[in-house]
Design an enzyme around this catalytic site. Structure first.
Site, mmCIF file in Angstrom:
data_model
loop_
_atom_site.group_PDB
_atom_site.id
_atom_site.type_symbol
_atom_site.label_atom_id
_atom_site.label_comp_id
_atom_site.label_asym_id
_atom_site.label_seq_id
_atom_site.Cartn_x
_atom_site.Cartn_y
_atom_site.Cartn_z
ATOM 1 N N LYS A 21 33.474 56.997 39.670
ATOM 2 C CA LYS A 21 34.228 56.328 38.761
ATOM 3 C C LYS A 21 35.282 56.923 38.238
ATOM 4 C CE LYS A 21 33.209 56.776 34.509
ATOM 5 N NZ LYS A 21 33.653 56.908 33.331
ATOM 6 N N ASN A 22 35.267 58.486 38.816
ATOM 7 C CA ASN A 22 36.414 58.871 37.260
ATOM 8 C C ASN A 22 37.523 59.721 38.187
ATOM 9 O OD1 ASN A 22 35.574 58.629 35.231
ATOM 10 N ND2 ASN A 22 34.860 60.000 34.409
ATOM 11 N N ARG A 92 40.046 52.609 28.382
ATOM 12 C CA ARG A 92 40.799 53.546 28.305
ATOM 13 C C ARG A 92 41.597 54.863 29.393
ATOM 14 N NH1 ARG A 92 41.714 58.161 25.231
ATOM 15 N NH2 ARG A 92 42.455 60.550 26.449
ATOM 16 N N CYS A 116 37.297 56.670 20.724
ATOM 17 C CA CYS A 116 36.396 55.261 21.338
ATOM 18 C C CYS A 116 35.163 56.203 20.453
ATOM 19 C CB CYS A 116 36.424 55.815 22.646
ATOM 20 S SG CYS A 116 35.586 57.908 22.871
ATOM 21 N N ARG A 121 40.805 61.623 21.095
ATOM 22 C CA ARG A 121 41.007 61.393 22.213
ATOM 23 C C ARG A 121 42.992 60.928 22.323
ATOM 24 N NH1 ARG A 121 36.902 58.275 26.406
ATOM 25 N NH2 ARG A 121 37.678 59.599 27.587
ATOM 26 N N PRO A 122 43.415 61.583 21.998
ATOM 27 C CA PRO A 122 44.668 61.504 21.574
ATOM 28 C C PRO A 122 45.135 61.899 23.205
ATOM 29 C CG PRO A 122 44.267 63.546 20.984
ATOM 30 C CD PRO A 122 42.674 62.928 20.913
ATOM 31 N N ASP A 124 48.721 63.670 22.941
ATOM 32 C CA ASP A 124 50.149 64.111 22.921
ATOM 33 C C ASP A 124 50.317 65.790 24.046
ATOM 34 O OD1 ASP A 124 47.137 65.592 22.313
ATOM 35 O OD2 ASP A 124 48.529 67.376 21.831
ATOM 36 N N LEU A 125 49.163 65.691 24.523
ATOM 37 C CA LEU A 125 49.654 66.072 25.874
ATOM 38 C C LEU A 125 50.575 65.214 27.053
ATOM 39 C CD1 LEU A 125 45.942 68.661 26.313
ATOM 40 C CD2 LEU A 125 48.761 69.213 25.492
ATOM 41 N N ASP A 310 29.873 65.075 30.603
ATOM 42 C CA ASP A 310 29.687 63.864 30.585
ATOM 43 C C ASP A 310 27.836 63.748 30.855
ATOM 44 O OD1 ASP A 310 32.945 62.943 32.718
ATOM 45 O OD2 ASP A 310 31.884 63.312 30.498
ATOM 46 N N VAL A 332 33.643 69.728 24.616
ATOM 47 C CA VAL A 332 34.719 69.666 24.422
ATOM 48 C C VAL A 332 35.378 67.720 23.855
ATOM 49 C CG1 VAL A 332 35.873 67.995 26.472
ATOM 50 C CG2 VAL A 332 34.301 70.011 27.435
ATOM 51 N N ARG A 402 28.814 50.572 33.480
ATOM 52 C CA ARG A 402 30.530 50.881 33.636
ATOM 53 C C ARG A 402 30.914 51.932 34.234
ATOM 54 N NH1 ARG A 402 33.767 51.611 27.588
ATOM 55 N NH2 ARG A 402 35.023 52.111 29.082
HETATM 56 C C1 EPZ Z 1 38.052 62.415 31.745
HETATM 57 O O1 EPZ Z 1 38.502 61.578 30.359
HETATM 58 C C2 EPZ Z 1 37.125 61.474 32.159
HETATM 59 N N1 EPZ Z 1 36.904 59.643 32.493
HETATM 60 C C3 EPZ Z 1 35.615 61.632 30.934
HETATM 61 O O2 EPZ Z 1 34.457 61.085 31.515
HETATM 62 C C4 EPZ Z 1 35.309 62.745 31.138
HETATM 63 O O3 EPZ Z 1 34.097 63.102 29.700
HETATM 64 C C5 EPZ Z 1 36.735 63.333 30.699
HETATM 65 O O4 EPZ Z 1 37.397 63.544 31.564
HETATM 66 C C6 EPZ Z 1 36.485 65.345 29.933
HETATM 67 O O5 EPZ Z 1 35.611 65.555 31.698
HETATM 68 C C7 EPZ Z 1 38.317 59.911 33.102
HETATM 69 O O6 EPZ Z 1 38.368 60.535 34.222
HETATM 70 C C8 EPZ Z 1 38.305 58.673 32.901
HETATM 71 P P1 EPZ Z 1 40.845 64.974 28.386
HETATM 72 P P2 EPZ Z 1 39.821 62.052 29.605
HETATM 73 O O7 EPZ Z 1 42.028 64.588 27.961
HETATM 74 O O8 EPZ Z 1 41.072 62.096 30.995
HETATM 75 C C9 EPZ Z 1 41.685 65.955 24.383
HETATM 76 C C10 EPZ Z 1 33.000 59.222 31.516
HETATM 77 O O9 EPZ Z 1 31.843 59.246 30.853
HETATM 78 N N2 EPZ Z 1 42.857 66.205 24.773
HETATM 79 O O10 EPZ Z 1 40.153 65.654 29.830
HETATM 80 O O11 EPZ Z 1 40.112 61.167 28.656
HETATM 81 C C11 EPZ Z 1 40.543 65.329 24.242
HETATM 82 O O12 EPZ Z 1 40.872 64.896 23.110
HETATM 83 C C12 EPZ Z 1 33.973 59.757 31.084
HETATM 84 O O13 EPZ Z 1 32.909 58.747 32.243
HETATM 85 C C13 EPZ Z 1 43.635 65.965 23.469
HETATM 86 O O14 EPZ Z 1 43.913 66.930 22.657
HETATM 87 O O15 EPZ Z 1 39.863 63.475 29.335
HETATM 88 C C14 EPZ Z 1 39.238 65.266 24.403
HETATM 89 O O16 EPZ Z 1 38.636 66.658 23.003
HETATM 90 C C15 EPZ Z 1 33.993 60.002 29.297
HETATM 91 N N3 EPZ Z 1 45.028 65.513 24.213
HETATM 92 C C16 EPZ Z 1 39.649 67.104 25.382
HETATM 93 O O17 EPZ Z 1 40.739 67.095 25.163
HETATM 94 C C17 EPZ Z 1 45.595 65.002 25.141
HETATM 95 O O18 EPZ Z 1 46.284 64.727 25.646
HETATM 96 C C18 EPZ Z 1 39.231 66.326 26.802
HETATM 97 O O19 EPZ Z 1 39.853 65.558 27.124
HETATM 98 C C19 EPZ Z 1 44.491 64.725 26.072
HETATM 99 C C20 EPZ Z 1 43.080 65.208 25.688
#
Ligand code: EPZ
Length: 422
Positions: A21-22, A92, A116, A121-122, A124-125, A310, A332, A402
């Site tokens: 999916k991802n 998202r 969510c 899930r900001p 900012d990065l 996950d 995470v 989903r």
């Molecule tokens: C991806 O989400 C996956 N989704 C998520 O899978 C997965 O849990 C996650 O990566 C971690 O492995 C997809 O790929 C579509 P992150 P993503 O940015 O990219 C913080 C599922 O069930 N963060 O790595 O949104 C954030 O708040 C889903 O399949 C910032 O602070 O995850 C979180 O605490 C759920 N600022 C951490 O990083 C930012 O700008 C990890 O988020 C971005 C993220």
């Protein structure tokens, strides 16, 4: 939609894993960079993918299923710049069009995704990266508006190895003249799949899968042609595979998981061996065998190659069933223990404190009416329902659709008693 599960059956047999999916979600967005026609194979037919394909169409592209797992995407020369809120609010991962459109047309308007059920899930990065490359990034009326100004390669350090931020920066950098370096990049297999796809349509990306990724970008129109890489097959879904492995540990005798890349499952294999399962690794499959009583273990979720967040909820369900005290720390997301409340309705003994959950086992789980609070919590409740005594009814089960294609059929084929009811 509900899932009704009769617990107590032993799982045995083979289950085939679908595309990730991802990976599919980001590749669908990235296809806009290639333009023209792109065929993606091994795409899972799940509701998140359907929404991402609707967004392609809303942007002016075409997206159609062509038989099992194959999607034909085609992009016109002119495409819209704005992802519609009505679709983005459901998914998202719609935010991944930010980098793709920035690369393709130098402009993107993407709704700021809300938080969510698993955390704030900001973004900012993501925005820090695009600004560093010379995009003017503004937040207005709930949208992120990114417009190319003085584009130049940049050196971007990610405070956290965010998957989405790494993906959006990689995609945007493909359309930025010069060299962009991402430090402390995410190393997930889905990042490597994206880099392979972008390489196939002409981009130059080195280091994907490590924490330092280099992207050579260009603004030359048509530099990336799908003619050179119009077909691409999505990697198998390591999270779907891990879910079935954990279910096999909970109620299995012996289950073979087919169509996997076992390297992607190292942390799951290691943890299931820790609890006492036998895991035999084959070329593109692995067999999970239960040979005796299971014991407690501790789980720390971390970015890849750590234990995947996950699979934290499904693992929590399993750890209710094993002898001893297990501690899970979720490193995470801020709020990913909500399934504990539902498991406790089934008799689980779990104490949640901040980022840690302490699970006492073994517990006789009893079937109950429970609710899926997010996709992976729903998967955990399936594991608990299969192991529980009596009937479990999972409401909001559409959340499970989903990310898990044909989940009821696949578990029934393994001997589980599970069915969807509207
Ligand atoms: C991806 O989400 C996956 N989704 C998520 O899978 C997965 O849990 C996650 O990566 C971690 O492995 C997809 O790929 C579509 P992150 P993503 O940015 O990219 C913080 C599922 O069930 N963060 O790595 O949104 C954030 O708040 C889903 O399949 C910032 O602070 O995850 C979180 O605490 C759920 N600022 C951490 O990083 C930012 O700008 C990890 O988020 C971005 C993220």
């Amino acid at each position: 939609m509900k899932l009704i599960i009769q617990g107590g059956n032993t799982l045995r047999g083979n289950v085939r894993i679908g595309g990730a999916k991802n990976a599919a979600l980001v590749l669908i967005a990235a296809s806009a960079i290639a333009g023209g026609e792109v065929i993606l194979d091994n795409v899972p037919r799940i509701s998140d993918v359907e929404i991402q394909l609707e967004i392609v169409q809303a942007l002016g592209g075409r997206a159609e299923w062509q038989g099992q797992g194959r999607v034909l995407l085609s992009w016109p020369d002119k495409l819209d710049v704005a992802v519609p809120y009505q679709l983005a609010k459901k998914l998202r991962a719609s935010n991944l069009f930010l980098g793709a459109l920035a690369a393709r047309i130098g402009h993107a308007r993407v709704p700021l995704p809300g938080g969510c059920d698993i955390g704030f899930r900001p973004m900012d990065l993501h925005l820090k990266g695009l600004s560093a490359m010379g995009f003017e990034v503004e937040l207005e009326h709930g949208f992120i508006n990114a417009k190319a100004r003085e584009l130049r390669g940049a050196r971007i350090y990610l405070d956290f190895p965010s998957v989405g931020a790494t993906e959006n920066i990689m995609m945007a950098a493909v359309g930025v003249p010069g060299t962009t370096i991402v430090e402390n990049a995410a190393k997930e297999p889905e990042i490597v799949d994206l880099a392979s796809f972008l390489g196939g349509v002409g981009a130059t990306i080195r280091g994907a899968g490590t924490d330092l990724i280099k992207i050579e970008g260009t603004r030359t129109a048509g530099a990336f042609g799908s003619g050179r890489g119009s077909r691409f097959s999505v990697i198998p879904d390591r999270i779907e595979a891990g879910t079935y492995m954990i279910a096999a540990a909970a109620v299995g005798a012996e289950v073979t998981i087919e169509n996997v890349i076992s390297q992607h499952l190292q942390p799951v294999i290691a943890k299931l061996q820790d609890v006492g399962m036998e895991v035999a690794v084959g070329e593109d499959s692995l067999t999970v065998r239960r040979s005796g009583p299971l014991r407690a273990t501790d789980i720390k979720t971390l970015p890849y190659p750590g234990f995947p967040t996950d699979l934290q909820s499904p693992m929590m369900a399993l750890l209710c069933l094993v002898q001893g005290t297990s501690v899970i720390s979720e490193n995470v997301f801020e709020n990913r223990f909500r399934v504990a409340e539902e498991l406790k309705r089934m008799g689980a003994q779990i104490r949640v404190k901040g980022h840690s959950a302490v699970i006492e086992g073994p517990t006789r789980l009893l079937g109950a009416q429970v609710k899926a609070t997010d996709l992976r919590a729903g998967a955990a409740l399936i594991v608990a329902g299969l192991a529980g005594e009596g009937e479990t009814e999972i409401c909001h089960a559409e959340l499970i659709e989903r990310g898990y294609e044909k989940v009821a059929e696949k578990f029934c084929a393994l001997g589980g008693r599970i069915k969807y009811v509207d």
